[in-house]
Write a protein that holds these residues in place. Structure first.
Motif, PDB file in Angstrom:
ATOM      1  N   ASN A 167      -7.601  -3.499  10.692  1.00 50.89           N
ATOM      2  CA  ASN A 167      -8.568  -3.682   9.653  1.00 50.89           C
ATOM      3  C   ASN A 167      -8.458  -4.223   8.658  1.00 50.89           C
ATOM      4  O   ASN A 167      -9.282  -4.647   8.071  1.00 50.89           O
ATOM      5  CB  ASN A 167      -9.168  -2.205   9.905  1.00 50.89           C
ATOM      6  CG  ASN A 167      -9.595  -1.775  11.330  1.00 50.89           C
ATOM      7  OD1 ASN A 167      -9.936  -2.497  12.365  1.00 50.89           O
ATOM      8  ND2 ASN A 167      -9.904  -0.094  11.204  1.00 50.89           N
ATOM      9  N   LEU A 168      -7.246  -3.863   7.794  1.00 51.58           N
ATOM     10  CA  LEU A 168      -7.262  -4.239   6.376  1.00 51.58           C
ATOM     11  C   LEU A 168      -6.944  -5.572   6.405  1.00 51.58           C
ATOM     12  O   LEU A 168      -7.309  -6.454   5.797  1.00 51.58           O
ATOM     13  CB  LEU A 168      -6.089  -3.424   5.901  1.00 51.58           C
ATOM     14  CG  LEU A 168      -5.745  -3.778   4.547  1.00 51.58           C
ATOM     15  CD1 LEU A 168      -6.755  -3.515   3.503  1.00 51.58           C
ATOM     16  CD2 LEU A 168      -4.293  -2.924   4.066  1.00 51.58           C
ATOM     17  N   ALA A 169      -6.250  -5.996   7.496  1.00 53.11           N
ATOM     18  CA  ALA A 169      -5.839  -7.660   7.517  1.00 53.11           C
ATOM     19  C   ALA A 169      -7.077  -8.656   7.612  1.00 53.11           C
ATOM     20  O   ALA A 169      -7.297  -9.506   7.449  1.00 53.11           O
ATOM     21  CB  ALA A 169      -4.754  -7.966   8.677  1.00 53.11           C
ATOM     22  N   ALA A 170      -8.278  -7.737   8.918  1.00 51.18           N
ATOM     23  CA  ALA A 170      -9.013  -8.569   8.920  1.00 51.18           C
ATOM     24  C   ALA A 170     -10.186  -8.556   8.023  1.00 51.18           C
ATOM     25  O   ALA A 170     -10.951  -9.500   7.553  1.00 51.18           O
ATOM     26  CB  ALA A 170      -9.937  -7.833  10.541  1.00 51.18           C
ATOM     27  N   SER A 171     -10.094  -7.450   7.179  1.00 53.01           N
ATOM     28  CA  SER A 171     -11.345  -7.498   5.990  1.00 53.01           C
ATOM     29  C   SER A 171     -10.552  -8.425   4.989  1.00 53.01           C
ATOM     30  O   SER A 171     -11.649  -9.047   4.346  1.00 53.01           O
ATOM     31  CB  SER A 171     -11.028  -6.065   5.382  1.00 53.01           C
ATOM     32  OG  SER A 171     -11.578  -5.844   4.297  1.00 53.01           O
ATOM     33  N   ILE A 208       0.936  -1.159  -0.070  1.00 49.33           N
ATOM     34  CA  ILE A 208      -0.197  -0.068  -0.054  1.00 49.33           C
ATOM     35  C   ILE A 208       0.753   1.334   0.104  1.00 49.33           C
ATOM     36  O   ILE A 208       1.881   1.546   0.778  1.00 49.33           O
ATOM     37  CB  ILE A 208      -0.775   0.127   1.109  1.00 49.33           C
ATOM     38  CG1 ILE A 208      -1.822  -1.282   1.339  1.00 49.33           C
ATOM     39  CG2 ILE A 208      -1.926   1.280   1.417  1.00 49.33           C
ATOM     40  CD1 ILE A 208      -2.757  -1.312   2.444  1.00 49.33           C
ATOM     41  N   PRO A 209       0.559   2.277  -0.797  1.00 48.50           N
ATOM     42  CA  PRO A 209       1.401   3.326  -0.904  1.00 48.50           C
ATOM     43  C   PRO A 209       1.263   4.275   0.418  1.00 48.50           C
ATOM     44  O   PRO A 209       0.286   4.099   1.124  1.00 48.50           O
ATOM     45  CB  PRO A 209       0.736   4.381  -1.847  1.00 48.50           C
ATOM     46  CG  PRO A 209      -0.030   3.336  -2.791  1.00 48.50           C
ATOM     47  CD  PRO A 209      -0.478   2.120  -1.928  1.00 48.50           C
ATOM     48  N   GLY A 210       2.361   4.640   0.907  1.00 45.94           N
ATOM     49  CA  GLY A 210       2.305   5.646   2.134  1.00 45.94           C
ATOM     50  C   GLY A 210       2.107   4.762   3.329  1.00 45.94           C
ATOM     51  O   GLY A 210       2.574   3.540   3.136  1.00 45.94           O
ATOM     52  N   LYS A 211       1.954   5.240   4.741  1.00 44.88           N
ATOM     53  CA  LYS A 211       2.234   4.679   5.822  1.00 44.88           C
ATOM     54  C   LYS A 211       0.683   4.541   6.449  1.00 44.88           C
ATOM     55  O   LYS A 211       0.011   5.322   6.392  1.00 44.88           O
ATOM     56  CB  LYS A 211       3.258   5.318   6.582  1.00 44.88           C
ATOM     57  CG  LYS A 211       3.365   4.789   7.808  1.00 44.88           C
ATOM     58  CD  LYS A 211       4.597   5.409   8.525  1.00 44.88           C
ATOM     59  CE  LYS A 211       5.073   4.673  10.147  1.00 44.88           C
ATOM     60  NZ  LYS A 211       6.068   5.311  10.789  1.00 44.88           N
ATOM     61  N   LEU A 212       0.557   3.318   7.122  1.00 43.27           N
ATOM     62  CA  LEU A 212      -0.698   3.148   7.771  1.00 43.27           C
ATOM     63  C   LEU A 212      -0.255   2.803   9.152  1.00 43.27           C
ATOM     64  O   LEU A 212       0.683   2.618   9.774  1.00 43.27           O
ATOM     65  CB  LEU A 212      -1.176   1.579   7.408  1.00 43.27           C
ATOM     66  CG  LEU A 212      -1.647   1.632   5.881  1.00 43.27           C
ATOM     67  CD1 LEU A 212      -2.210   0.079   5.710  1.00 43.27           C
ATOM     68  CD2 LEU A 212      -2.725   2.537   5.561  1.00 43.27           C
ATOM     69  N   ASN A 213      -1.444   3.331  10.242  1.00 46.00           N
ATOM     70  CA  ASN A 213      -0.929   3.146  11.587  1.00 46.00           C
ATOM     71  C   ASN A 213      -1.554   1.781  11.838  1.00 46.00           C
ATOM     72  O   ASN A 213      -1.965   1.061  11.130  1.00 46.00           O
ATOM     73  CB  ASN A 213      -1.990   4.291  12.276  1.00 46.00           C
ATOM     74  CG  ASN A 213      -3.283   4.214  12.198  1.00 46.00           C
ATOM     75  OD1 ASN A 213      -4.077   3.084  11.967  1.00 46.00           O
ATOM     76  ND2 ASN A 213      -3.947   5.438  12.039  1.00 46.00           N
ATOM     77  N   GLN A 214      -1.491   1.435  13.283  1.00 46.09           N
ATOM     78  CA  GLN A 214      -1.772  -0.015  13.562  1.00 46.09           C
ATOM     79  C   GLN A 214      -3.247  -0.489  13.421  1.00 46.09           C
ATOM     80  O   GLN A 214      -3.654  -1.535  13.037  1.00 46.09           O
ATOM     81  CB  GLN A 214      -1.085  -0.203  14.986  1.00 46.09           C
ATOM     82  CG  GLN A 214      -1.363  -1.660  15.652  1.00 46.09           C
ATOM     83  CD  GLN A 214      -0.554  -2.484  14.987  1.00 46.09           C
ATOM     84  OE1 GLN A 214       1.042  -2.267  14.726  1.00 46.09           O
ATOM     85  NE2 GLN A 214      -1.102  -3.609  14.521  1.00 46.09           N
ATOM     86  N   GLU A 215      -4.109   0.395  13.898  1.00 46.72           N
ATOM     87  CA  GLU A 215      -5.498   0.296  13.671  1.00 46.72           C
ATOM     88  C   GLU A 215      -5.745  -0.050  12.229  1.00 46.72           C
ATOM     89  O   GLU A 215      -6.659  -0.874  12.005  1.00 46.72           O
ATOM     90  CB  GLU A 215      -6.321   1.342  14.322  1.00 46.72           C
ATOM     91  CG  GLU A 215      -7.890   1.329  14.204  1.00 46.72           C
ATOM     92  CD  GLU A 215      -8.624   2.395  14.762  1.00 46.72           C
ATOM     93  OE1 GLU A 215      -9.979   2.229  14.588  1.00 46.72           O
ATOM     94  OE2 GLU A 215      -7.873   3.323  15.305  1.00 46.72           O
ATOM     95  N   GLN A 216      -5.325   0.842  11.361  1.00 51.42           N
ATOM     96  CA  GLN A 216      -5.444   0.609  10.046  1.00 51.42           C
ATOM     97  C   GLN A 216      -5.042  -0.810   9.459  1.00 51.42           C
ATOM     98  O   GLN A 216      -5.534  -1.593   8.636  1.00 51.42           O
ATOM     99  CB  GLN A 216      -5.031   1.732   9.025  1.00 51.42           C
ATOM    100  CG  GLN A 216      -5.730   2.994   9.197  1.00 51.42           C
ATOM    101  CD  GLN A 216      -4.964   4.219   8.662  1.00 51.42           C
ATOM    102  OE1 GLN A 216      -3.774   4.240   8.625  1.00 51.42           O
ATOM    103  NE2 GLN A 216      -5.929   5.256   7.945  1.00 51.42           N
ATOM    104  N   LYS A 217      -3.812  -1.138   9.799  1.00 50.05           N
ATOM    105  CA  LYS A 217      -3.174  -2.362   9.398  1.00 50.05           C
ATOM    106  C   LYS A 217      -4.008  -3.621   9.822  1.00 50.05           C
ATOM    107  O   LYS A 217      -4.270  -4.432   9.245  1.00 50.05           O
ATOM    108  CB  LYS A 217      -1.824  -2.521  10.008  1.00 50.05           C
ATOM    109  CG  LYS A 217      -0.723  -1.689   9.533  1.00 50.05           C
ATOM    110  CD  LYS A 217       0.234  -1.869  10.109  1.00 50.05           C
ATOM    111  CE  LYS A 217       1.637  -0.925   9.851  1.00 50.05           C
ATOM    112  NZ  LYS A 217       2.647  -1.083  10.383  1.00 50.05           N
TER     113      LYS A 217
END
Length: 388
Positions: free
Chosen positions: A224-228, A213-222
């Motif tokens: 949520n994305l993995a769970a989705s 993914i372009p850019g940087k994600l915070n822990q919560e975004q990571k």
């Protein structure tokens, strides 16, 4: 330790057999769980080997014979004959009892049955006792057995009151060691391979990799994305679905296929390893990788002579030692009838009978009896007349 055990130990009368029983309490819990009789049977090759040996041993006729000079005859009037051949106890037939005992020997190394005798000392029943509920005790130079039934009642039995079948003896010379206990690493590997296959298909063999993914994600975004992603594309039910990626997300597959990991080859090798552990020809448990018509008959013969023979002799000697009285051993003996397994196909059997009859050591009536054919009056006399 029971009160009786503590008192006996304090007085110096008792010494437990080294190793104890069951063995499973000392097994380390490895990554895929502990190796014991229950988990080992989850491996199809183990279950097949135990079934092949125990079912065959139990289904073979086990006959009590009476010596009559140079000859022998079935001792159908002896109480033990019915126990071994028809019904072992009120709940189990002879086949069910012997199959259970033989499976316990293979899976746990030891099998126990309480001997019930009539007033005249002859055996009337054999009651199986779970190996997990039996402790073997040393009292001086003799053995005793402590059994805890399902109601929690503890009873002590003398060696003359227990039929004890053992696999190869351990260092203590008293308890048997099962193939599973002796080579638990082989079973552990097979369980791990089996679990690997389950996990692989549960997680799906496709769409395993990295989401870039372009850019940087915070822990919560990571998270949520993995769970989705897992919800939409993880598991066997989602295998093959088309993934839709947004906002510059790129999927980079990195997972190995089953072929890349040589999983199938490893599973095949485990079958061979387990068969070797139980000394069972692979063709007997359904592995026909190297089996063909020409060697299947020989494999069946080896199954009797190299796999079953040790177990059959163990049964026969235990019956003589533990179920017959000293006077009875002089006159009676138990023996399995394995001729049916060794006769081979119809062509080999016909050749065997022809040569036996021609050489004079077999009668036509005996050949018909082995083939379960009805008796023909005078067939032996007619054959001898034709030969003359």
């Amino acid at each position: 330790m029971s009160i009786i055990q503590r008192i006996a130990t304090r007085l110096g009368y008792e010494q437990r057999a080294a190793g104890g029983d069951p063995y499973w309490s000392n097994f380390a819990s490895l990554q895929s769980g502990p190796v014991n009789a229950t988990t080992a049977q989850g491996v199809s090759a183990v279950y097949a080997c135990v079934s092949a040996i125990s079912e065959t041993v139990a289904s073979l006729p086990l006959i009590l014979f009476k010596r009559a000079g140079e000859d022998r005859q079935r001792a159908t009037d002896h109480p033990l004959y019915a126990v071994l051949h028809d019904q072992a106890n009120e709940q189990q037939t002879a086949l069910e009892f012997r199959e259970w005992m033989q499976a316990a020997v293979l899976l746990r190394g030891n099998a126990y049955a309480k001997i019930i005798r009539r007033n005249d000392g002859q055996v009337s029943e054999l009651l199986p006792m779970s190996p997990d509920r039996v402790t073997v005790l040393r009292v001086g130079d003799k053995l005793g057995y402590e059994y805890t039934d399902y109601s929690g009642q503890v009873s002590r039995l003398l060696s003359s009151e227990v039929l004890h079948l053992r696999h190869r003896l351990g260092d203590d010379g008293v308890l048997g060691v099962s193939p599973i206990a002796a080579a638990k690493g082989v079973i552990q590997l097979a369980i791990s391979e089996h679990q690997h296959g389950i996990n692989t298909f549960d997680n799906s063999t496709r769409l395993g990799g990295i989401l870039k993914i372009p850019g940087k994600l915070n822990q919560e975004q990571k998270t949520n994305l993995a769970a989705s992603w897992s919800t939409q594309h993880g598991g066997g039910t989602n295998a093959g679905k088309t993934a839709i990626l947004e906002s510059g997300v790129e999927f980079q597959p990195i997972s190995m296929t089953l072929e890349d990991a040589d999983w199938i080859a490893a599973r095949q090798f485990s079958v061979t390893e387990v068969a070797r552990l139980f000394r069972c020809p692979p063709t007997v448990i359904g592995d026909l990788t190297y089996g063909n018509y020409s060697n299947s008959v020989e494999m069946a013969r080896q199954f009797v002579t190299m796999t079953l023979r040790r177990h059959l002799v163990a049964w026969e000697q235990a019956i003589s030692k533990q179920l017959l009285t000293p006077a009875g051993r002089v006159m009676y003996f138990a023996e399995h009838q394995v001729e049916g397994l060794l006769r081979g196909d119809s062509v080999n059997r016909a050749d065997y009978y022809t040569k036996g009859i021609a050489a004079g050591w077999m009668l036509p009536s005996e050949a018909r009896r082995l083939e379960n054919l009805p008796t023909i009056e005078g067939i032996d006399h007619a054959n001898s007349t034709q030969a003359a």
